[in-house]
Design a protein around this motif. Structure first.
Motif, short mmCIF file in Angstrom:
data_model
loop_
_atom_site.label_atom_id
_atom_site.label_comp_id
_atom_site.label_asym_id
_atom_site.label_seq_id
_atom_site.Cartn_x
_atom_site.Cartn_y
_atom_site.Cartn_z
N SER A 51 0.81 -1.21 0.00
CA SER A 51 0.00 0.00 0.00
C SER A 51 0.85 1.27 0.00
CB SER A 51 -0.94 0.01 1.21
OG SER A 51 -0.21 0.13 2.41
N TRP A 88 -6.52 -8.88 0.01
CA TRP A 88 -7.29 -7.65 -0.18
C TRP A 88 -8.69 -7.93 -0.71
CZ3 TRP A 88 -3.31 -3.54 -2.27
CH2 TRP A 88 -2.36 -3.30 -1.28
N ASP A 89 -8.97 -9.16 -1.12
CA ASP A 89 -10.34 -9.54 -1.46
C ASP A 89 -11.14 -9.84 -0.19
OD1 ASP A 89 -9.97 -9.26 -4.21
OD2 ASP A 89 -9.34 -11.36 -4.44
N PHE A 92 -10.07 -8.35 3.13
CA PHE A 92 -10.01 -7.09 3.88
C PHE A 92 -9.46 -6.00 2.97
CE2 PHE A 92 -9.13 -10.22 7.34
CZ PHE A 92 -10.25 -9.99 8.10
N LYS A 93 -10.15 -4.87 2.90
CA LYS A 93 -9.66 -3.74 2.12
C LYS A 93 -8.42 -3.15 2.80
CE LYS A 93 -14.28 -2.32 0.79
NZ LYS A 93 -15.31 -1.30 0.99
N VAL A 94 -7.58 -2.51 2.02
CA VAL A 94 -6.42 -1.81 2.55
C VAL A 94 -6.92 -0.78 3.56
CG1 VAL A 94 -4.52 -0.25 1.99
CG2 VAL A 94 -5.10 -2.10 0.46
N THR A 106 -8.11 -1.51 6.56
CA THR A 106 -9.05 -2.09 7.52
C THR A 106 -8.34 -2.32 8.85
OG1 THR A 106 -10.27 -3.21 5.76
CG2 THR A 106 -10.57 -4.05 8.00
N LYS A 130 0.10 -7.09 1.43
CA LYS A 130 -0.43 -8.35 0.92
C LYS A 130 0.76 -9.21 0.53
CE LYS A 130 -1.13 -6.53 -3.74
NZ LYS A 130 -2.09 -6.38 -4.83
#
Length: 153
Positions: free
Chosen positions: A81, A95-96, A98-100, A102, A117
């Motif tokens: 990120s 990232w599928d 948990f979104k960046v 989170t 990730k």
């Protein structure tokens, strides 16, 4: 017998970590309640956590053992990120899932932020960043309950 001793030591360390996390959670609530007395805009929803299941937890470092990067590499310690990997904060996740950005709570570990990730980090797996390769190896691999922190922690 040696295996039994190692297992008991591991269970003991997990229980100690859980107690420490519970104490940190109590302290966080105490601060939040004090904050609520000062600022009326802190809502109950800001303290909620949503259980998302049991995840496999592993540990990684910025070094070549985990990332293939060496000190001096311009991307050494930089997460996917773009943040600097920070012990006590950074985790890698799918990232599928948990979104960046989170914020999550990992039982026995504490609060972390999804900033990275990894190729092997898919589905219900989390990789916790640590500064020390030795400490990461010692922490090993285990299962832990995970919650999403909804709102500001």
């Amino acid at each position: 017998m040696q295996t039994d001793i190692a297992e008991l030591q591991y269970q003991n360390s997990r229980q100690a970590a859980r107690l420490k996390d519970k104490q940190e959670y109590i302290e966080m609530l105490e601060i939040a309640f004090l904050h609520m007395e000062v600022e009326e805009d802190l809502t109950q929803e800001e303290l909620k956590m949503k259980y998302v299941g049991e995840f496999e937890v592993t540990y990684y470092t910025a070094g070549p053992e985990s990332t293939g990067k060496y000190p001096g590499d311009p991307y050494y310690g930089i997460t996917a990120s773009g943040t600097l990997a920070t012990e006590g904060q950074t985790i890698a996740a799918d990232w599928d899932v948990f979104k960046v950005g989170t914020q999550i709570y990992i039982d026995g570990i504490g609060y972390r932020v999804v900033e990275d990730k990894g190729g092997a980090i898919k589905g219900n797996r989390l990789d916790v960043y640590m500064d020390s390769h030795e400490a990461a190896l010692e922490a090993g691999r285990h299962m832990a309950d995970v919650w999403i922190v909804e709102g500001e922690k």
